[in-house]
Design an enzyme around this catalytic site. Sequence first.
Site, short mmCIF file in Angstrom:
data_model
loop_
_atom_site.label_atom_id
_atom_site.label_comp_id
_atom_site.label_asym_id
_atom_site.label_seq_id
_atom_site.Cartn_x
_atom_site.Cartn_y
_atom_site.Cartn_z
N HIS A 1 4.35 3.76 -0.29
CA HIS A 1 4.77 5.61 -0.63
C HIS A 1 4.10 5.17 -1.68
CE1 HIS A 1 6.56 9.38 -1.19
NE2 HIS A 1 6.94 9.39 -0.16
N ASP B 1 9.39 7.19 7.13
CA ASP B 1 8.91 7.47 8.83
C ASP B 1 9.06 6.26 10.06
OD1 ASP B 1 8.00 10.25 7.89
OD2 ASP B 1 6.63 9.69 6.44
N1 ACO Z 1 0.00 -1.22 5.00
C1 ACO Z 1 -1.09 -2.32 4.24
N2 ACO Z 1 -1.06 -2.50 3.10
C2 ACO Z 1 -1.05 -0.89 2.10
C3 ACO Z 1 -0.50 -0.16 2.69
C4 ACO Z 1 0.42 -0.74 4.45
N3 ACO Z 1 0.68 0.70 4.90
N4 ACO Z 1 -0.10 0.84 2.26
C5 ACO Z 1 -0.61 0.03 0.65
N5 ACO Z 1 -1.27 -1.18 1.02
C6 ACO Z 1 -1.36 -1.49 -0.22
C7 ACO Z 1 -3.04 -1.18 -0.19
O1 ACO Z 1 -4.62 -1.52 0.77
C8 ACO Z 1 -3.67 -1.67 -1.76
O2 ACO Z 1 -3.92 -3.26 -1.48
P1 ACO Z 1 -4.89 -3.22 -3.07
O3 ACO Z 1 -4.37 -3.51 -4.31
O4 ACO Z 1 -5.23 -5.05 -2.37
O5 ACO Z 1 -5.99 -2.75 -3.10
C9 ACO Z 1 -2.14 -1.44 -2.53
O6 ACO Z 1 -1.32 -1.49 -0.86
C10 ACO Z 1 -2.15 -0.11 -3.02
O7 ACO Z 1 -2.34 0.76 -2.37
P2 ACO Z 1 -2.35 2.03 -2.69
O8 ACO Z 1 -3.56 2.95 -1.50
O9 ACO Z 1 -2.52 2.82 -4.69
O10 ACO Z 1 -0.97 3.16 -2.18
P3 ACO Z 1 -1.17 4.45 -2.21
O11 ACO Z 1 0.29 4.94 -3.30
O12 ACO Z 1 -2.47 5.60 -2.53
O13 ACO Z 1 -1.25 4.59 -0.64
C11 ACO Z 1 0.63 5.48 1.28
C12 ACO Z 1 0.37 5.22 -0.39
C13 ACO Z 1 -0.64 6.49 2.05
C14 ACO Z 1 1.92 6.25 1.50
C15 ACO Z 1 0.00 3.88 2.09
O14 ACO Z 1 1.04 3.19 1.19
C16 ACO Z 1 0.10 4.65 3.78
O15 ACO Z 1 -1.17 4.39 3.52
N6 ACO Z 1 0.71 3.74 4.17
C17 ACO Z 1 0.91 4.08 5.77
C18 ACO Z 1 1.24 5.80 5.68
C19 ACO Z 1 2.81 6.19 5.38
O16 ACO Z 1 3.56 5.44 6.47
N7 ACO Z 1 2.36 7.45 4.99
C20 ACO Z 1 4.00 8.43 5.03
C21 ACO Z 1 3.42 7.77 3.46
S1 ACO Z 1 5.87 9.20 3.28
C22 ACO Z 1 6.01 10.45 3.68
O17 ACO Z 1 4.49 11.09 3.55
C23 ACO Z 1 6.93 10.84 4.77
#
Ligand code: ACO
Length: 433
Positions: free
Chosen positions: A309, A366
């Site tokens: 998130h 979600d």
């Molecule tokens: N699966 C695997 N790796 C992940 C995931 C995931 N779901 N989410 C983040 N990461 C990793 C990233 O690759 C990053 O790795 P790194 O440090 O080695 O580069 C690290 O975790 C940090 O991630 P960020 O990109 O900084 O996370 P950000 O805050 O930008 O993104 C987001 C948040 C978009 C929700 C992301 O976690 C994601 O894409 N999740 C899947 C989609 C999802 O479930 N979205 C719903 C959000 S809730 C809502 O809107 C109601």
Amino acid sequence: MASTASLKLDDKEYPLPVMAGTEGEKAIDTRKLRAATGYLCYDQGYGNTGACESAITYLDGENGILRHRGYPIEQLAEHSDFVETAFLIIYGELPSAVRRKEFGLYLRQNAAIEMQMQRIFEGFPKDAPPMAMLSSIVASLAAHYPHLATNNFEKDLKTFDLAAAMAISKIRTVGAMIYRYQKGLPPIFPKQELPFCENFLHMMFSVPYEDYQAAPEVARALNLLLLLHADHEQNCSTSTVRMVGSSAANLFTSISAGICALSGPLHGGANMAVMQMLQAIHDEGDDGTRFVQAAKSGEKSHRLMGFGHAVYRNFDPRAKIIGKACDDLLKKLGVKDPLLDIAKKLEETALKDDYFLSRKLYPNVDFYSGIIMRALGVPMNMFTVIFAIGRTPGWIANWREVAADAKGRIYRPRQLYVGPVKRDYVTMARRAT
Ligand code: ACO
């Protein structure tokens, strides 16, 4: 807490005022930064930027806290319902019994979609994406009720109560109509006597010769789902609503923009993406282990949907509530869902894995909401529409804050320009082929 921060640039020191929120959140006031220093703040994605003061929702992602108008989400989930929480979010206080009744009645009276507006549906292909239909139809509310959508804050605030009731109630009706339109079924009109969620289920699932009777646990699960989505601080769609609203655009237009923002898979579209992922795992005969492995590659296309998130670095408190509700609902309905078993296995595996633990990636709301909607009989392409119905009170409350802020300004971020520096126009004959 320090009363000023100090910024040193090129041997010059600039004092910057410090601000504090009611929950002790601290901020450095950079409103005069560019004028004083010539520098701007660079904060791609706004992760460190407070773009407004807001009294609606408090969220502490590090500690997994979510409160609306001071009330913890856990207490609202246990004792309140969607309509009451919507009132709280919009008007700032829990309603008295009289106000609650009036508000409910107002929603019932404003549920219907007039004939003229129903014709809009005919212009859409049967397989149009529901969120594209929803945003267009909600934008058209401004055309059908121009006296509530004058694009003048003072006037629009005078008719706010009606516009807000229309938005909450009609978005739900439109949602149900989209579902029926896509199935080639005639619309079912709202019933005055039914509560909000039962009315929605009636408009979705009744047939002209037989009314759908929602089981209490089904109506309760939908109520909880909507309540848990009712607001979530300055997320992508809410910020969009504020941004559009800041230009003095009316409530309906601003919400329509919020719906567009919500449709993306990294935001509201994630609930669909979770189900697609679970289905793909099921179809491949995997138990999820391979997906977890692939997700650890760091590639965006392999992310574990429903995990992580943008602001929670701890368990999403809504996910805890909904995860339990999901178990309870499936038990009560006697539904055995192999996708839930896969979801459980994924959760278990990821929560033991250092990749997810070290990055503080936990299931978000979600992760389970799709399974609940599936159990309620809602098809996957309607999941984000349900989310939009739930999020409407939050969008309304945020639009109102923008409209009522006498000192408000249009939202207009700046950029760090990295394109070509000044160059002279090249005539066609002198350009490279
Ligand atoms: N699966 C695997 N790796 C992940 C995931 C995931 N779901 N989410 C983040 N990461 C990793 C990233 O690759 C990053 O790795 P790194 O440090 O080695 O580069 C690290 O975790 C940090 O991630 P960020 O990109 O900084 O996370 P950000 O805050 O930008 O993104 C987001 C948040 C978009 C929700 C992301 O976690 C994601 O894409 N999740 C899947 C989609 C999802 O479930 N979205 C719903 C959000 S809730 C809502 O809107 C109601």
